[in-house]
Design an enzyme around this catalytic site. Sequence first.
Site, mmCIF file in Angstrom:
data_model
loop_
_atom_site.group_PDB
_atom_site.id
_atom_site.type_symbol
_atom_site.label_atom_id
_atom_site.label_comp_id
_atom_site.label_asym_id
_atom_site.label_seq_id
_atom_site.Cartn_x
_atom_site.Cartn_y
_atom_site.Cartn_z
ATOM 1 C CG ASP A 160 31.527 37.432 25.038
ATOM 2 O OD1 ASP A 160 32.611 37.297 24.372
ATOM 3 O OD2 ASP A 160 30.817 38.708 24.687
ATOM 4 C CB SER A 187 28.943 43.582 22.317
ATOM 5 O OG SER A 187 28.807 42.258 21.453
ATOM 6 C CG HIS A 232 33.689 39.940 22.100
ATOM 7 N ND1 HIS A 232 32.556 39.669 22.596
ATOM 8 C CD2 HIS A 232 33.175 41.168 21.392
ATOM 9 C CE1 HIS A 232 31.487 40.470 22.246
ATOM 10 N NE2 HIS A 232 31.991 41.328 21.579
#
Length: 690
Positions: free
Chosen positions: A184, A384, A224
């Site tokens: 990520d 996600s 994120h």
Amino acid sequence: MGTVSSRRSWWPLPLLLLLLLGPAGARAQEDEDGDYEELVLALRSEEDGLAEAPEHGATATFHRCAKDPWRLPGTYVVVLKEETHRSQSERTARRLQAQAARRGYLTKILHVFHDLLPGFLVKMSGDLLELALKLPHVDYIEEDSSVFAQSIPWNLERITPPRYRADEYQPPDGGSLVEVYLLDTSIQSDHREIEGRVMVTDFENVPEEDGTRFHRQASKCDSHGTHLAGVVSGRDAGVAKGASMRSLRVLNCQGKGTVSGTLIGLEFIRKSQLVQPVGPLVVLMPLAGGYSRVLNAACQRLARAGVVLVTAAGNFRDDACLYSPASAPEVITVGATNAQDQPVTLGTLGTNFGRCVDLFAPGEDIIGASSDCSTCFVSQSGTSQAAAHVAGIAAMMLSVEPELTLAELRQRLIHFSAKDVINEVWFPEDQRVLTPNLVAALPPSTHGAGWQLFCRTVWSAHSGPTRMATAIARCAPDEELLSCSSFSRSGKRRGERMEAQGGKLVCRAHNAFGGEGVCAIARCCLLPQANCSVHTAPPAGSGMGTRVLCHQQVHVLTGCSSHWEVEDLGTHKPPVLRPRGQPNQCVGHREASIHASCCRAPGLECKVKEHGIPAPQEQVTVACEEGWTLTGCSALPGTSHVLGAYAVDNTCVVRSRDISTTGSTSEEAMAAVAICCRRRHLAQASQELQ
């Protein structure tokens, strides 16, 4: 100095001109590719040391992303053939550099793959592709492309079985024996949710951010990854609160990465696994890019090394099979639902769908750790987040049963999911039958699960429309193919059959003249110690029909299929079962070949269940009782109106054309016929096999 002068006299003219560029241009070139000059000095010796390969036509193939804006021309992954030795990989890379230099081109080898797959990553002009494709050992070349993050507390309650629900989410096991790798963005590792639970590795492979004015605020770069780490193992909002995590940075501050960077990250994980083997390993890939053959191949390699890979289906409201790694069969692909168990909509887009999705999970307004501060929380949405939930569930299941294989884990995730809760109207009409109506949930208990017969349905891609077109559905290496069926929206198909391919049985469906294409449907099951075979009877040509039996007394019938070599005016009459008298036989049209799937396994017993209707309808179903698992599904009697038969969870579904336009009569009534199987207790099964 004399030697150096001699080498310089051999340089190709275009390279010499390149080195004589003005100071500003030379400095720019030096800044971008600092080791190019060293490469040029070595080119002549490389040419002298490498024997030229004989000229031959290119047998390798070239691939690139179907979505033009995501392409990254100038960087290529050169994949070598399976048997290529490590030394040959490096030699092939050097040969490419040397031959390119002779033609006046500079190349740069960015990475050589050894542990994940044989090959290398090269920066070069697209003009050299024809040359590279002709090199010895080259299997295929893929142009690099972009991948993207897929994100735009009801979620914990939704995945928890009722017996565990209380005022606070308290899972039965926190996944403490499992390590989760996260590919990520960077992560704010000192956030109270994940502090001490996440180790930030030194791995980083990301592209430059787009735009000259982009500011790399830490909160933006970490957003994120921090949120997903919290969803997986956060103290308060995490699924697997005991799981440890390692993060690899493959996405930049804009949530953008590359296929090549993801490949190098996966190889980093494989190297770590080889150097220091640990217990169960889960890799979470909350990203998606265009379909990539090389990325899917890398996922396959890692999965066969015992790693569980979980990925986002994608947020493009599209067929997940068009994206990678979502389209890789060895990866657990997760779509997103909201608090009402409906597909997530993200503006004009939303969750991906289709046959490449394994199941769905919570993915809208998910509360998790925020990178704004060490105690902040934020809600985010996307596949996600859904994938992070399934990665957490997988970690908890593996902590309880660390010996589970990928196939066993996937089957359990499917078996314990909430079923038939998603409103399928949200999906395109042609995708509704292909998309699993499953929302992930924790198993209430694993007690006795070892003797449960787990099965899942695997659809093939749609075949072409030509008469000889076929479609193939495959099971995972650890699964048994127990039955095979087919489906055509036009109803024009020549049936299906089970056949051996590469040492494994596959399900092949046949299109018919005038058809619009066909899908093959495999019923894939976990059946340890099984001995299965396919018995085939050629067309009888006359009489009541073609029939085939499971001859061995200890073998039971798990599925029937049939196919036609010649069309019967585009109609298809699939095999039927005669449960009275001889339940272990398949009976079909006298002009069709009939195939029976017969298996022997400890404790395995099967029976036939039928549900008929007096007049044709668009759909008829029959389900297996509690404790029994559907292994085979077919139609009776199988008129030209039947589009196909397929399994949905534990239910056999037979579909026919719209009867208002077909002029059907009561003589054309139909039925759904299911074969239901189960495995009895070990002690009882052992006595029967003695």
